[in-house]
Enzyme design. Structure first.
Site, mmCIF file in Angstrom:
data_model
loop_
_atom_site.group_PDB
_atom_site.id
_atom_site.type_symbol
_atom_site.label_atom_id
_atom_site.label_comp_id
_atom_site.label_asym_id
_atom_site.label_seq_id
_atom_site.Cartn_x
_atom_site.Cartn_y
_atom_site.Cartn_z
ATOM 1 N N LYS A 152 -1.792 -15.660 -0.372
ATOM 2 C CA LYS A 152 -3.116 -15.252 -0.890
ATOM 3 C C LYS A 152 -3.272 -15.624 -2.359
ATOM 4 O O LYS A 152 -4.296 -16.140 -2.769
ATOM 5 C CB LYS A 152 -3.320 -13.735 -0.747
ATOM 6 C CG LYS A 152 -3.330 -13.227 0.671
ATOM 7 C CD LYS A 152 -3.725 -11.763 0.734
ATOM 8 C CE LYS A 152 -2.763 -10.811 0.037
ATOM 9 N NZ LYS A 152 -1.426 -10.740 0.628
ATOM 10 N N ARG A 209 -7.078 -2.922 1.162
ATOM 11 C CA ARG A 209 -5.849 -2.996 1.948
ATOM 12 C C ARG A 209 -5.876 -1.979 3.078
ATOM 13 O O ARG A 209 -4.925 -1.881 3.851
ATOM 14 C CB ARG A 209 -4.656 -2.701 1.041
ATOM 15 C CG ARG A 209 -3.805 -3.935 0.766
ATOM 16 C CD ARG A 209 -2.631 -3.500 -0.045
ATOM 17 N NE ARG A 209 -1.541 -4.419 -0.034
ATOM 18 C CZ ARG A 209 -1.356 -5.352 -0.974
ATOM 19 N NH1 ARG A 209 -2.228 -5.534 -1.923
ATOM 20 N NH2 ARG A 209 -0.277 -6.091 -0.926
ATOM 21 N N ARG A 258 10.287 -16.919 -3.202
ATOM 22 C CA ARG A 258 9.113 -16.668 -4.052
ATOM 23 C C ARG A 258 9.522 -16.332 -5.486
ATOM 24 O O ARG A 258 10.454 -15.588 -5.734
ATOM 25 C CB ARG A 258 8.295 -15.516 -3.479
ATOM 26 C CG ARG A 258 7.090 -15.210 -4.353
ATOM 27 C CD ARG A 258 5.961 -14.701 -3.560
ATOM 28 N NE ARG A 258 6.016 -13.256 -3.397
ATOM 29 C CZ ARG A 258 4.955 -12.561 -3.032
ATOM 30 N NH1 ARG A 258 3.816 -13.159 -2.776
ATOM 31 N NH2 ARG A 258 5.053 -11.260 -2.881
HETATM 32 P P1 AMP Z 1 0.537 -7.463 -3.984
HETATM 33 O O1 AMP Z 1 0.886 -8.110 -5.282
HETATM 34 O O2 AMP Z 1 -0.909 -7.662 -3.601
HETATM 35 O O3 AMP Z 1 1.493 -7.814 -2.865
HETATM 36 O O4 AMP Z 1 0.693 -5.885 -4.219
HETATM 37 C C1 AMP Z 1 1.932 -5.322 -4.584
HETATM 38 C C2 AMP Z 1 1.913 -3.822 -4.363
HETATM 39 O O5 AMP Z 1 0.895 -3.216 -5.170
HETATM 40 C C3 AMP Z 1 1.632 -3.351 -2.950
HETATM 41 O O6 AMP Z 1 2.769 -3.415 -2.110
HETATM 42 C C4 AMP Z 1 1.173 -1.913 -3.212
HETATM 43 O O7 AMP Z 1 2.276 -1.081 -3.532
HETATM 44 C C5 AMP Z 1 0.347 -2.082 -4.497
HETATM 45 N N1 AMP Z 1 -1.068 -2.397 -4.167
HETATM 46 C C6 AMP Z 1 -1.717 -3.576 -4.412
HETATM 47 N N2 AMP Z 1 -2.982 -3.523 -3.967
HETATM 48 C C7 AMP Z 1 -3.151 -2.285 -3.434
HETATM 49 C C8 AMP Z 1 -4.235 -1.639 -2.786
HETATM 50 N N3 AMP Z 1 -5.402 -2.257 -2.577
HETATM 51 N N4 AMP Z 1 -4.034 -0.367 -2.356
HETATM 52 C C9 AMP Z 1 -2.872 0.268 -2.542
HETATM 53 N N5 AMP Z 1 -1.794 -0.285 -3.131
HETATM 54 C C10 AMP Z 1 -1.927 -1.557 -3.571
#
Ligand code: AMP
Length: 210
Positions: free
Chosen positions: A13, A88, A123
């Site tokens: 993404k 999410r 990654r």
């Molecule tokens: P990402 O970088 O998008 O993979 O997000 C890393 C982490 O941030 C996730 O595993 C969640 O712990 C937290 N996080 C990111 N976006 C959200 C969201 N929309 N709702 C809740 N937690 C989030």
């Protein structure tokens, strides 16, 4: 254009969001990056988030929704934005509606769990600007250095295999139902994440031009 990118952790993404941002001149709003910056700053939100993020669980809506509202109110979002990592779960999609934030397209990038687990080990992310790389499939020009800002790349603490497995479970239980939600609204497109980043970029561009 107001876009949402869906997909499992490690589906690509962030990479696709960066390409779309360059193509359309609209900002990427990555909730994960915003939270990681708060952790680095040592803010109250960052402290509250650290354990949850490192275990691969989702932060409560009360923390994330306010953050997104504030970010989308900034001037650079006036002509559109790309949401990467938000919503999410269904409750977060409903929040966008309650706030009258309309969405033009939702793109779900599909990659099998097996390939995700394989990809995550390679990654690397830039903690400064948030750009992500893969040591094999999407390598930086200079080893371990961000092409865009020159900072050192690192492995995310939540990219550990056990945490990734939990994040995948959370994705299937909480986030995947959003696909059906947006199918019903007639705005979901599916793109299959290819091994070569350029092939996925082409497929995403087709959706944007449709
Ligand atoms: P990402 O970088 O998008 O993979 O997000 C890393 C982490 O941030 C996730 O595993 C969640 O712990 C937290 N996080 C990111 N976006 C959200 C969201 N929309 N709702 C809740 N937690 C989030």
């Amino acid at each position: 254009m107001r876009l949402i990118l869906l997909g499992a952790p490690g589906a690509g993404k962030g990479t696709q969001a960066a390409n779309i941002s360059e193509k359309l001149g609209i900002p990427v709003i990555s909730t994960g990056n915003i939270i990681r910056r708060e952790i680095d700053k040592g803010s109250a939100l960052g402290e509250a988030a650290k354990r949850i993020i490192n275990e691969g669980n989702l932060l409560p809506d009360s923390l994330v929704n306010d953050m997104v509202r504030a970010r989308l109110n900034e001037q650079d979002c006036a002509n559109g934005f790309i949401l990467d990592g938000f919503p999410r779960k269904i409750s977060q999609a409903k929040f966008l509606e309650e706030e009258n934030i309309s969405i033009d397209k939702v793109i779900s990038i599909e990659v099998s769990d097996e390939d995700i687990l394989d990809r995550m080990t390679g990654r690397r992310v830039c903690r400064s600007c948030g750009k992500s790389y893969h040591i094999e499939y999407n390598a930086p020009k200079a080893e371990n250095i961000c092409d865009d800002c020159g900072c050192e790349l690192s492995i995310r603490p939540d990219d550990k295999i056990e945490t990734v497995k939990n994040r995948l479970e959370v994705y299937h239980n909480e986030t995947e139902p959003l696909k059906d939600y947006y199918v019903k609204k007639g705005i979901l497109s599916i793109v299959f994440g290819c091994e070569k980043v350029e092939d996925t970029v082409k497929a995403v561009n087709k959706v944007l031009e449709a």
